[in-house]
Design a protein around this motif. Sequence first.
Motif, short mmCIF file in Angstrom:
data_model
loop_
_atom_site.label_atom_id
_atom_site.label_comp_id
_atom_site.label_asym_id
_atom_site.label_seq_id
_atom_site.Cartn_x
_atom_site.Cartn_y
_atom_site.Cartn_z
N SER A 131 5.73 13.24 7.44
CA SER A 131 4.90 12.85 8.58
C SER A 131 4.30 14.07 9.25
O SER A 131 3.13 14.12 9.58
CB SER A 131 5.73 12.07 9.60
OG SER A 131 5.58 10.70 9.38
N LEU A 188 -4.04 16.47 8.56
CA LEU A 188 -5.09 15.65 9.17
C LEU A 188 -5.70 16.37 10.36
O LEU A 188 -6.92 16.43 10.53
CB LEU A 188 -4.48 14.31 9.60
CG LEU A 188 -5.46 13.18 9.88
CD1 LEU A 188 -6.10 12.71 8.57
CD2 LEU A 188 -4.76 12.02 10.58
N PHE A 209 1.69 15.48 7.11
CA PHE A 209 0.53 14.60 7.15
C PHE A 209 -0.32 14.86 8.40
O PHE A 209 -1.53 15.07 8.32
CB PHE A 209 1.02 13.14 7.13
CG PHE A 209 -0.03 12.13 7.45
CD1 PHE A 209 -0.95 11.74 6.49
CD2 PHE A 209 -0.10 11.55 8.71
CE1 PHE A 209 -1.92 10.80 6.79
CE2 PHE A 209 -1.08 10.62 9.01
CZ PHE A 209 -1.98 10.24 8.05
N TYR A 210 0.37 14.88 9.57
CA TYR A 210 -0.42 15.07 10.79
C TYR A 210 -0.99 16.48 10.89
O TYR A 210 -2.09 16.67 11.43
CB TYR A 210 0.44 14.72 12.02
CG TYR A 210 0.54 13.22 12.22
CD1 TYR A 210 -0.57 12.48 12.63
CD2 TYR A 210 1.72 12.54 11.98
CE1 TYR A 210 -0.48 11.12 12.80
CE2 TYR A 210 1.82 11.16 12.14
CZ TYR A 210 0.70 10.45 12.55
OH TYR A 210 0.77 9.10 12.71
N MET A 229 0.82 -1.21 0.00
CA MET A 229 0.00 0.00 0.00
C MET A 229 0.85 1.26 0.00
O MET A 229 2.04 1.21 0.26
CB MET A 229 -0.91 -0.01 1.24
CG MET A 229 -2.12 -0.83 0.91
SD MET A 229 -3.51 -0.93 1.93
CE MET A 229 -3.44 0.19 3.17
N ALA A 230 0.23 2.37 -0.24
CA ALA A 230 0.95 3.64 -0.36
C ALA A 230 1.82 3.88 0.86
O ALA A 230 2.94 4.35 0.74
CB ALA A 230 -0.04 4.78 -0.54
N ALA A 231 1.29 3.54 2.03
CA ALA A 231 2.02 3.80 3.26
C ALA A 231 3.33 3.03 3.29
O ALA A 231 4.35 3.53 3.75
CB ALA A 231 1.17 3.40 4.45
N GLN A 232 3.30 1.82 2.76
CA GLN A 232 4.52 1.01 2.78
C GLN A 232 5.58 1.62 1.88
O GLN A 232 6.76 1.61 2.19
CB GLN A 232 4.21 -0.41 2.34
CG GLN A 232 3.45 -1.17 3.42
CD GLN A 232 2.70 -2.35 2.87
OE1 GLN A 232 2.40 -2.40 1.69
NE2 GLN A 232 2.41 -3.29 3.74
N ILE A 233 5.11 2.15 0.78
CA ILE A 233 6.04 2.80 -0.13
C ILE A 233 6.66 4.01 0.55
O ILE A 233 7.85 4.23 0.52
CB ILE A 233 5.33 3.22 -1.43
CG1 ILE A 233 4.89 1.97 -2.15
CG2 ILE A 233 6.26 4.05 -2.30
CD1 ILE A 233 3.81 2.21 -3.16
N ARG A 279 11.12 5.50 2.29
CA ARG A 279 11.86 6.72 1.94
C ARG A 279 12.87 7.08 3.03
O ARG A 279 12.74 6.68 4.17
CB ARG A 279 10.87 7.87 1.74
CG ARG A 279 9.99 7.63 0.56
CD ARG A 279 9.37 8.91 0.08
NE ARG A 279 8.92 8.69 -1.30
CZ ARG A 279 9.57 9.17 -2.33
NH1 ARG A 279 10.64 9.89 -2.17
NH2 ARG A 279 9.12 8.93 -3.54
#
Lengths: 288, 454, 310
Positions: A18, A25, A21-22, A1-5, A9
């Motif tokens: 991150s 969100l 992202f937070y 999934m996208a998160a794993q990709i 990094r």
Amino acid sequence: MAAQILSSRPGPRKILRSVAFYLLLGAIFFVLLFPFYWAFITSLKTEIEIYDFSGNFLIPRNPTLGNYDLLFKTPRYFIWFGNTLLVSVVTTVISVVISVMAGFAIARMRFKGAALAGALVFITYLAPKGFLFVPLAQILKDWKMLGELSSLYITYPTFLIPFATWLLSGYFSSLPHEPEECAMVDGASRLGAIWRITLPMATPGIITAGIFAFTASWNELLYSIAFVNGEMNKMLTSGVVGAFNSGDFLIFGPLMAAATVSSLPIALLYLLFTDRFVSGITAGATKG
Amino acid sequence: MTQSKGVTRRTFLKGAGAAALGASATALASCQPAAPAAPAATAVPAAAATKAPVVLKGAKVNWLGGPWSFLPELDPVIDTFCNDWAKQNNVTLTFEREATNLNAKIQTAIETGSGANIIQLANPPATFAKSLADVTEVATFLGAEGGGYLPAGPFQCTSAGKWIAVPLGQHNWFINYRQDWLKEEGVDKFPDTWEEALALGKKLKAKGRPFGMTLSDKAGGDGNAAPYLILWAFGAKEFNPDGSLALDSKETIAALEFAIKLHNEAGDPGEVAYDDGANNAGFLAEKISMTANVNTIYLPALKNTPKVAAGMNHALPPKGPAGRFGACTLPWWGVLNHTKGADLDAAKDMIKQFFSMANMSKFYKAGQGYILPVLPKYESADIWPADPKLAIAKEMFKLALPAGYALPNQTKLSGLMQEKVMVGKLFSQACSTGNARAALDGVLKEINDLKLLS
Amino acid sequence: MTTAPRSQPSPLSAFFGRVLHKDKTLGPILLSPGFVFLAVMMAYPFFYAVYLSFTDKEAGSAANFTGFENYQKLLSTTLFAKTVVNSIVYTVFALVLKFAGGLVLGTLLNRPFVGQRAAKALMLIPWIMPTVFSTLIWNWILSPAFSIINEVLVGKLHLLAQPLPFLRDETWAMASLIFINVWRGVPFFGITFLAAIQGVSTEIIEASRIDGASPWVSFWRITFPIILPVVIIVMLISTIGTLGDFDLPFLLTRGGPNNATTLFALTSYNLTLGSGLIGLGAAVTMSMFPILVILVIASLLRVRRQQDNI
């Protein structure tokens, strides 16, 4: 999934992403949920404090349950609550039963007019509520139901059935045919096979349709005000708003208390069924 | 003051008099500016006050109206009396109070011929003229008992020569102001003219104590009264006595220009979108120093915010170039004309009994000036509030005009304009944009829509 | 159900067995309750409403056929012109924003994080809350005299000299209305888009990433086309709800200021139930019906083609 990709990094960039992202969100959830916080806080304030914006107004200075007391002491509050629950349950059951039957027929049976019926059901979903108000009132009057709670039992399904049928027919067509056929080979009748095999498989879809119907009934405003007469027959929405509102004048303390209290049953329902609900709606949507 | 008031009343009377067909000469002695009595095609002598021998047993009456949200104590006064009456006469009576969708309820009842029998509303009954039963007999009887209606009564409740509703009374709008804050400015009482008021308001606003007039169309009560205090004071009006629209005038522009100044220099920016409760809340929260309202700021202040109650006072609306004008709204009870036979008799009898002077005095008294009669005989009745700060009620009693002035009586159009709070909208638009002409043009267009669509 | 004597059950039960087995017979039987209900409660009222739109029907009086008079009357009013423009502006802006917001929300939630389950449930609150109450809360937040936003921006942070005219300026009022619609609808878009994204096979995406596509490109090239049917259906449902919205403008602005926020349903409601002009009100709703029909047919065709391609 996208998160794993993303996780593969390198370090600093990952941290930056991150944080972004937070932040994003957090900002979205702040906008989505702050109104409820503000309503809740307002509901805990005294009438004077509500309009006082000096100092820190985000926390009540003298928290009080006075507004809840006022709300629950509204004459007939619990009758309205009961009415709303009763009407929502009855119309949900009626609509879901009819929609399961119709949705199943449209999705899984080959007969003349099945496709047309499916299209027509969806077309009925287009009629806005205000549109059918007058002729519906006339029908209800002829049937001696106007003014009674029963008028809602038969009018709410007009906006519940089309959508639920459409959703369920999508869901049913996503289910495999083999289990049902196997059961019939083993000697089950057609209805028996449907009842014991296909319907249990369709539970998420049925729950979704049920939640949709229940929410729509619980939230309904126009018909509940127009078709029902008398203080004893009011719904929670119209009753509470009416009790603390003179057309243009709102008494925000108890209203905010009502907003807090009245969303609880629905919120609980969704908390319990979120996952099933989501799988139901997507299956219904993709295959519809 | 008296002079201008007299002039106003007389011009108004010309119109109202025309409506009061066959005005009877009953009991005009105590009524000061010759107010004609009810249109009494069949003048009922006071002796007929004894109950008519109608059989009401088994009749059904459904009452529908809005709650008195600003003074909830009034609802039980109606309920108690009417329930007693129903019990005595073996009538099945139901009450329903609907705040949010009252019109929808009424239209449903009219269309289906079921549900509500008696309705209580404040917007003119003319919008429902086709659907209201003739209550001339009841109104005439009550008018005779109370000394002949003030002009506002027939103005609001008659249509085509007959009474289609019975006036419950009048809500009067007067100035509510913070006398203690005025004293800090070296002013003792609220100014007598709008120009002086503006000068005072500038000083107050500079101290964060702006005026808060409901110049808004989001308020079905205040919005249909407060803006008129300015409109009329500058000599403008909505209608000519012949029924034609009179709003497009240089007086209207003058009134709007003044309102814009008042709003910008002395007013709370929010006042152009106030709802009926915003001015009350703002005054009680000490955010505004003045507003036009009934006594529903002072009464709760006495209970909850004694500081505000002690500091505030009431005053007559200031004078403008055309004089001093009061504004009122006029709630009424009417009977929907699907009500027939014994139900109709019962509905009429209930109104007659509830509106009788002996009983209504209690109702008016409970309101402490919140709602006042439109019958002059009450002037000497025990209905007036004892509190000196509410003595204003008696001064306002005969001063106020209803929206729709200077028509002979309310029409469907004037009713619709009040339903849509068109004058409130006019002031709201002018004050929020600063462009009086554009606001007037916009509202005139909308009034044209109302004409087309009615 | 069976009234036949027990001694000879076979022909009758065999008959019912056949009837309840075959698609040709069982299908219509299962369909009939819904069909009858919708025919009586919707089709009949619908045609009745169409008829009403060609009459001068008012509350309490008989209807006379007047042809297109109602429509002609409406076309000459600014109210109707505003209603049409408002409805289109409201629907287009709300839909675009809900679409964009839903994609952002769905993508964000697709990444695992602490409290994700709770977040998914909490997020739905704006959508499931009775509109009456959530609109009351917004009434309070945007209140002309006591808006918390203004109190913060003007009173606390001193960022603005004047309070924002949320519900009293025409543009602001429409913007507020659109914002609340988006606020209410975005959770539903987010959760359905999320579910659709999660349904996309991970291998395809990873393959495209290995081929060197950026996340942005791989989303629009791979993921989006696959979730497109869900997107279209959700957009369609929402378009119908938004175009026919009544509760929000009714409760928040009553269509004001200056009719700047009145929509089809509210204009029709005001004419029908506010003023008793039933024929005119019916004509207003009738005039939005063709738009809806075109929308639905177009979207259903699009979905069908999409599915055929897969």
